[in-house]
Design a protein around this motif. Structure first.
Motif, PDB file in Angstrom:
ATOM      1  N   VAL A  12       4.717  12.130  -6.154  1.00  0.00           N
ATOM      2  CA  VAL A  12       3.295  11.145  -6.937  1.00  0.00           C
ATOM      3  C   VAL A  12       3.571   9.691  -7.368  1.00  0.00           C
ATOM      4  CG1 VAL A  12       2.538  11.208  -9.458  1.00  0.00           C
ATOM      5  CG2 VAL A  12       2.757  13.508  -8.667  1.00  0.00           C
ATOM      6  N   LYS A  13       4.455   9.280  -7.646  1.00  0.00           N
ATOM      7  CA  LYS A  13       4.328   7.383  -7.468  1.00  0.00           C
ATOM      8  C   LYS A  13       3.980   7.051  -5.918  1.00  0.00           C
ATOM      9  CE  LYS A  13       7.739   5.943  -9.315  1.00  0.00           C
ATOM     10  NZ  LYS A  13       9.183   5.199  -9.879  1.00  0.00           N
ATOM     11  N   ASN A  14       4.548   8.191  -5.204  1.00  0.00           N
ATOM     12  CA  ASN A  14       4.816   6.941  -3.899  1.00  0.00           C
ATOM     13  C   ASN A  14       2.759   6.808  -3.872  1.00  0.00           C
ATOM     14  OD1 ASN A  14       5.902   5.574  -1.846  1.00  0.00           O
ATOM     15  ND2 ASN A  14       7.287   7.370  -2.826  1.00  0.00           N
ATOM     16  N   LEU A  15       2.308   8.593  -4.086  1.00  0.00           N
ATOM     17  CA  LEU A  15       0.349   8.125  -3.780  1.00  0.00           C
ATOM     18  C   LEU A  15      -0.002   7.045  -4.249  1.00  0.00           C
ATOM     19  CD1 LEU A  15      -1.226  10.606  -2.416  1.00  0.00           C
ATOM     20  CD2 LEU A  15      -1.224  11.831  -4.904  1.00  0.00           C
ATOM     21  N   TRP A  16       0.673   7.175  -5.749  1.00  0.00           N
ATOM     22  CA  TRP A  16      -0.083   5.919  -6.707  1.00  0.00           C
ATOM     23  C   TRP A  16      -0.106   5.072  -5.915  1.00  0.00           C
ATOM     24  CZ3 TRP A  16      -3.294   5.909 -10.562  1.00  0.00           C
ATOM     25  CH2 TRP A  16      -3.611   5.314 -10.990  1.00  0.00           C
ATOM     26  N   ILE A  17       1.119   4.530  -5.298  1.00  0.00           N
ATOM     27  CA  ILE A  17       1.919   2.752  -5.272  1.00  0.00           C
ATOM     28  C   ILE A  17       0.415   2.508  -3.492  1.00  0.00           C
ATOM     29  CG2 ILE A  17       3.071   1.882  -3.954  1.00  0.00           C
ATOM     30  CD1 ILE A  17       3.714   1.201  -7.320  1.00  0.00           C
ATOM     31  N   ASN A  18       0.462   3.980  -3.191  1.00  0.00           N
ATOM     32  CA  ASN A  18      -0.091   3.791  -1.598  1.00  0.00           C
ATOM     33  C   ASN A  18      -0.989   3.483  -2.122  1.00  0.00           C
ATOM     34  OD1 ASN A  18       2.463   3.800   0.169  1.00  0.00           O
ATOM     35  ND2 ASN A  18       1.799   6.087   0.338  1.00  0.00           N
ATOM     36  N   ALA A  19      -2.010   4.704  -2.719  1.00  0.00           N
ATOM     37  CA  ALA A  19      -3.669   3.972  -3.150  1.00  0.00           C
ATOM     38  C   ALA A  19      -4.063   2.466  -3.163  1.00  0.00           C
ATOM     39  CB  ALA A  19      -3.901   4.918  -4.206  1.00  0.00           C
ATOM     40  N   ILE A  33     -14.377  -0.232   1.035  1.00  0.00           N
ATOM     41  CA  ILE A  33     -13.341   0.884   0.507  1.00  0.00           C
ATOM     42  C   ILE A  33     -14.079   2.758   0.473  1.00  0.00           C
ATOM     43  CG2 ILE A  33     -11.928   1.735  -0.995  1.00  0.00           C
ATOM     44  CD1 ILE A  33     -11.594  -1.581  -1.403  1.00  0.00           C
ATOM     45  N   LYS A  34     -13.689   3.371   1.776  1.00  0.00           N
ATOM     46  CA  LYS A  34     -14.061   4.468   1.385  1.00  0.00           C
ATOM     47  C   LYS A  34     -13.135   5.358   1.221  1.00  0.00           C
ATOM     48  CE  LYS A  34     -16.648   4.454   5.445  1.00  0.00           C
ATOM     49  NZ  LYS A  34     -16.640   4.761   6.760  1.00  0.00           N
ATOM     50  N   PHE A  35     -13.184   5.888  -0.896  1.00  0.00           N
ATOM     51  CA  PHE A  35     -11.530   6.472  -1.099  1.00  0.00           C
ATOM     52  C   PHE A  35     -10.884   8.253  -0.781  1.00  0.00           C
ATOM     53  CE2 PHE A  35     -14.327   3.399  -4.180  1.00  0.00           C
ATOM     54  CZ  PHE A  35     -13.777   3.169  -4.477  1.00  0.00           C
ATOM     55  N   TRP A  36     -12.140   8.995   0.328  1.00  0.00           N
ATOM     56  CA  TRP A  36     -11.855   9.770   0.665  1.00  0.00           C
ATOM     57  C   TRP A  36     -10.643   8.635   1.591  1.00  0.00           C
ATOM     58  CZ3 TRP A  36     -11.671  11.121   6.044  1.00  0.00           C
ATOM     59  CH2 TRP A  36     -12.684  11.021   7.190  1.00  0.00           C
ATOM     60  N   ARG A  37     -10.939   8.158   2.845  1.00  0.00           N
ATOM     61  CA  ARG A  37     -10.325   7.120   3.748  1.00  0.00           C
ATOM     62  C   ARG A  37      -8.342   7.194   2.950  1.00  0.00           C
ATOM     63  NH1 ARG A  37     -11.032   6.614   8.315  1.00  0.00           N
ATOM     64  NH2 ARG A  37     -13.432   7.380   9.504  1.00  0.00           N
ATOM     65  N   VAL A  38      -8.244   6.679   1.857  1.00  0.00           N
ATOM     66  CA  VAL A  38      -7.590   6.090   0.822  1.00  0.00           C
ATOM     67  C   VAL A  38      -6.932   7.290   0.343  1.00  0.00           C
ATOM     68  CG1 VAL A  38      -6.478   4.960  -1.075  1.00  0.00           C
ATOM     69  CG2 VAL A  38      -8.591   3.905   0.309  1.00  0.00           C
ATOM     70  N   SER A  46       2.687   9.188   1.665  1.00  0.00           N
ATOM     71  CA  SER A  46       3.809   9.925   0.098  1.00  0.00           C
ATOM     72  C   SER A  46       3.932  11.159   1.268  1.00  0.00           C
ATOM     73  CB  SER A  46       2.880   9.995  -0.755  1.00  0.00           C
ATOM     74  OG  SER A  46       3.553  10.719  -1.763  1.00  0.00           O
ATOM     75  N   LEU A  47       4.360  12.221   1.859  1.00  0.00           N
ATOM     76  CA  LEU A  47       4.510  12.597   2.286  1.00  0.00           C
ATOM     77  C   LEU A  47       6.187  12.155   3.246  1.00  0.00           C
ATOM     78  CD1 LEU A  47       4.167  15.658   2.972  1.00  0.00           C
ATOM     79  CD2 LEU A  47       3.391  15.967   4.306  1.00  0.00           C
ATOM     80  N   GLY A  48       5.468  11.298   4.390  1.00  0.00           N
ATOM     81  CA  GLY A  48       6.492  11.134   5.278  1.00  0.00           C
ATOM     82  C   GLY A  48       7.609  10.503   4.359  1.00  0.00           C
ATOM     83  N   VAL A  49       7.538   9.354   3.334  1.00  0.00           N
ATOM     84  CA  VAL A  49       8.420   9.112   2.934  1.00  0.00           C
ATOM     85  C   VAL A  49       9.226  10.114   1.895  1.00  0.00           C
ATOM     86  CG1 VAL A  49       8.794   7.500   0.076  1.00  0.00           C
ATOM     87  CG2 VAL A  49       7.663   7.129   1.725  1.00  0.00           C
ATOM     88  N   CYS A  50       8.625  11.255   1.255  1.00  0.00           N
ATOM     89  CA  CYS A  50       9.479  11.888   1.285  1.00  0.00           C
ATOM     90  C   CYS A  50      10.191  13.167   2.210  1.00  0.00           C
ATOM     91  CB  CYS A  50       9.046  13.742   0.630  1.00  0.00           C
ATOM     92  SG  CYS A  50       8.253  12.481  -0.967  1.00  0.00           S
ATOM     93  N   LEU A  51       9.754  12.675   3.869  1.00  0.00           N
ATOM     94  CA  LEU A  51      10.013  13.807   4.436  1.00  0.00           C
ATOM     95  C   LEU A  51      11.893  12.443   4.706  1.00  0.00           C
ATOM     96  CD1 LEU A  51       7.783  15.683   5.913  1.00  0.00           C
ATOM     97  CD2 LEU A  51       9.008  16.641   5.537  1.00  0.00           C
ATOM     98  N   PHE A  91      -0.259  -5.805   8.692  1.00  0.00           N
ATOM     99  CA  PHE A  91       0.705  -7.637   8.019  1.00  0.00           C
ATOM    100  C   PHE A  91       0.414  -7.707   6.924  1.00  0.00           C
ATOM    101  CE2 PHE A  91       1.119 -11.796   7.408  1.00  0.00           C
ATOM    102  CZ  PHE A  91       2.299 -11.600   7.396  1.00  0.00           C
ATOM    103  N   CYS A  92      -0.912  -7.681   6.438  1.00  0.00           N
ATOM    104  CA  CYS A  92      -1.511  -7.668   5.363  1.00  0.00           C
ATOM    105  C   CYS A  92      -0.929  -6.207   4.365  1.00  0.00           C
ATOM    106  CB  CYS A  92      -3.150  -7.231   5.256  1.00  0.00           C
ATOM    107  SG  CYS A  92      -4.176  -7.665   3.689  1.00  0.00           S
ATOM    108  N   LEU A  93      -0.914  -5.225   5.133  1.00  0.00           N
ATOM    109  CA  LEU A  93      -0.321  -4.031   3.761  1.00  0.00           C
ATOM    110  C   LEU A  93       1.046  -4.308   3.409  1.00  0.00           C
ATOM    111  CD1 LEU A  93      -0.162  -1.243   3.088  1.00  0.00           C
ATOM    112  CD2 LEU A  93      -0.353  -0.662   5.298  1.00  0.00           C
ATOM    113  N   TYR A  94       1.662  -4.992   4.519  1.00  0.00           N
ATOM    114  CA  TYR A  94       3.143  -4.994   4.038  1.00  0.00           C
ATOM    115  C   TYR A  94       2.803  -6.497   3.162  1.00  0.00           C
ATOM    116  CZ  TYR A  94       6.078  -2.029   7.060  1.00  0.00           C
ATOM    117  OH  TYR A  94       6.494  -0.915   7.422  1.00  0.00           O
ATOM    118  N   MET A  95       2.656  -7.751   3.078  1.00  0.00           N
ATOM    119  CA  MET A  95       2.638  -8.519   2.050  1.00  0.00           C
ATOM    120  C   MET A  95       2.267  -8.288   1.049  1.00  0.00           C
ATOM    121  SD  MET A  95       3.433 -11.128   3.353  1.00  0.00           S
ATOM    122  CE  MET A  95       2.729 -12.386   2.263  1.00  0.00           C
TER     123      MET A  95
END
Length: 259
Positions: A12-19, A33-38, A46-51, A91-95
């Motif tokens: 849940v925390k990663n889902l919120w932060i990723n969004a 911004i297409k919210f279904w894509r986000v 988030s699922l990948g971080v959990c794994l 790069f922008c995502l990491y920044m």
């Protein structure tokens, strides 16, 4: 020593932060911004971080880094489907992640960020970053509309700071020439030092703040300098600015540069 990690809380925390990070990235890149894509990209990340956390005991440091890069690339691809600028978006995502986590770590010094407080403070931090990006983009946009202009009239040459204003649509009703607006002090100096007779035109104007007649003159020429390039505009029509501008001495007409 060991730590207990609750996978559902981590998800849940990663889902919120990723969004929020993906919305900030799309905002910075001026993507729609297409919210279904986000939502899909945030859930995937988030699922990948959990794994990765579950398999961390069997993964080396390099494998963990590669897994994180693959997740970031996957999220970026889902949100921004275009091929152009993919590495720039990553790069922008990491920044954005670096800045958001930096703000959250700073706020952690004053209040423990858990549960609802985490959602509140992370949202506030994302809003601050979005506002900062908007201001930075506005400053950058304004720089592209700022020119150094040399006005030529008789024996006088003066250099002024000008703004290319898309809102200036003033025309001379007789000649239908575009009219730029010059600061009164700069215009007075131009007229006094030109050595030429004052041949004034009356130009009517009507704005939200007022209406009336402006004092206009046809100059010999106007030389615009921007980005190392120069453009010569012969016999431009300028009028006295009704109110003094704090930043710019000359407001260029919206059609002047394309003419």
């Amino acid at each position: 020593m060991y730590y207990e990690v609750y996978v559902d809380v981590l998800f849940v925390k990663n889902l919120w932060i990723n969004a929020m990070l993906l919305c900030l990235t799309a905002w910075a890149e001026q993507e729609k911004i297409k919210f279904w894509r986000v939502a899909a990209a945030a859930a995937t990340g988030s699922l990948g971080v959990c794994l990765l956390y579950i398999a961390s005991a069997w993964l080396s440091g390099i494998h963990y880094i590669l897994g994180s890069l693959i997740l970031a690339a996957g999220m970026t691809r889902i949100v921004c489907s275009g091929r152009n600028g993919f590495l720039r978006r990553m790069f922008c995502l990491y920044m954005e992640s670096f800045l958001l986590n930096g703000l959250l770590q700073y706020l952690e010094r004053f209040h423990r960020l858990g549960g609802v407080w985490f959602a509140v403070f992370s949202s506030i931090s994302a809003a601050v970053l979005m506002a900062a990006e908007y201001i930075w983009r506005d400053i950058k946009r304004e720089k592209t509309r700022t020119f150094s202009v040399v006005l030529h009239y008789g024996a006088c040459r003066i250099r002024v700071k000008a703004l290319y204003d898309t809102g200036n649509g003033l025309y001379d009703p007789v000649s239908q020439k575009a009219v730029s607006i010059l600061d009164g002090e700069a215009l007075e100096r131009l007229l006094l030092e030109s050595g030429k007779e004052r041949l004034m035109r009356c130009i009517p104007y009507d704005t939200i703040s007022g209406h009336g007649m402006l004092e206009g003159y046809v100059l010999d020429g106007m030389e615009l300098e921007a980005g190392g390039e120069k453009q010569w505009i012969p016999r431009p029509l300028i009028a006295r600015m009704p109110n003094k501008s704090r930043q710019y001495e000359l407001i260029l007409h919206r059609d002047l540069l394309s003419s």
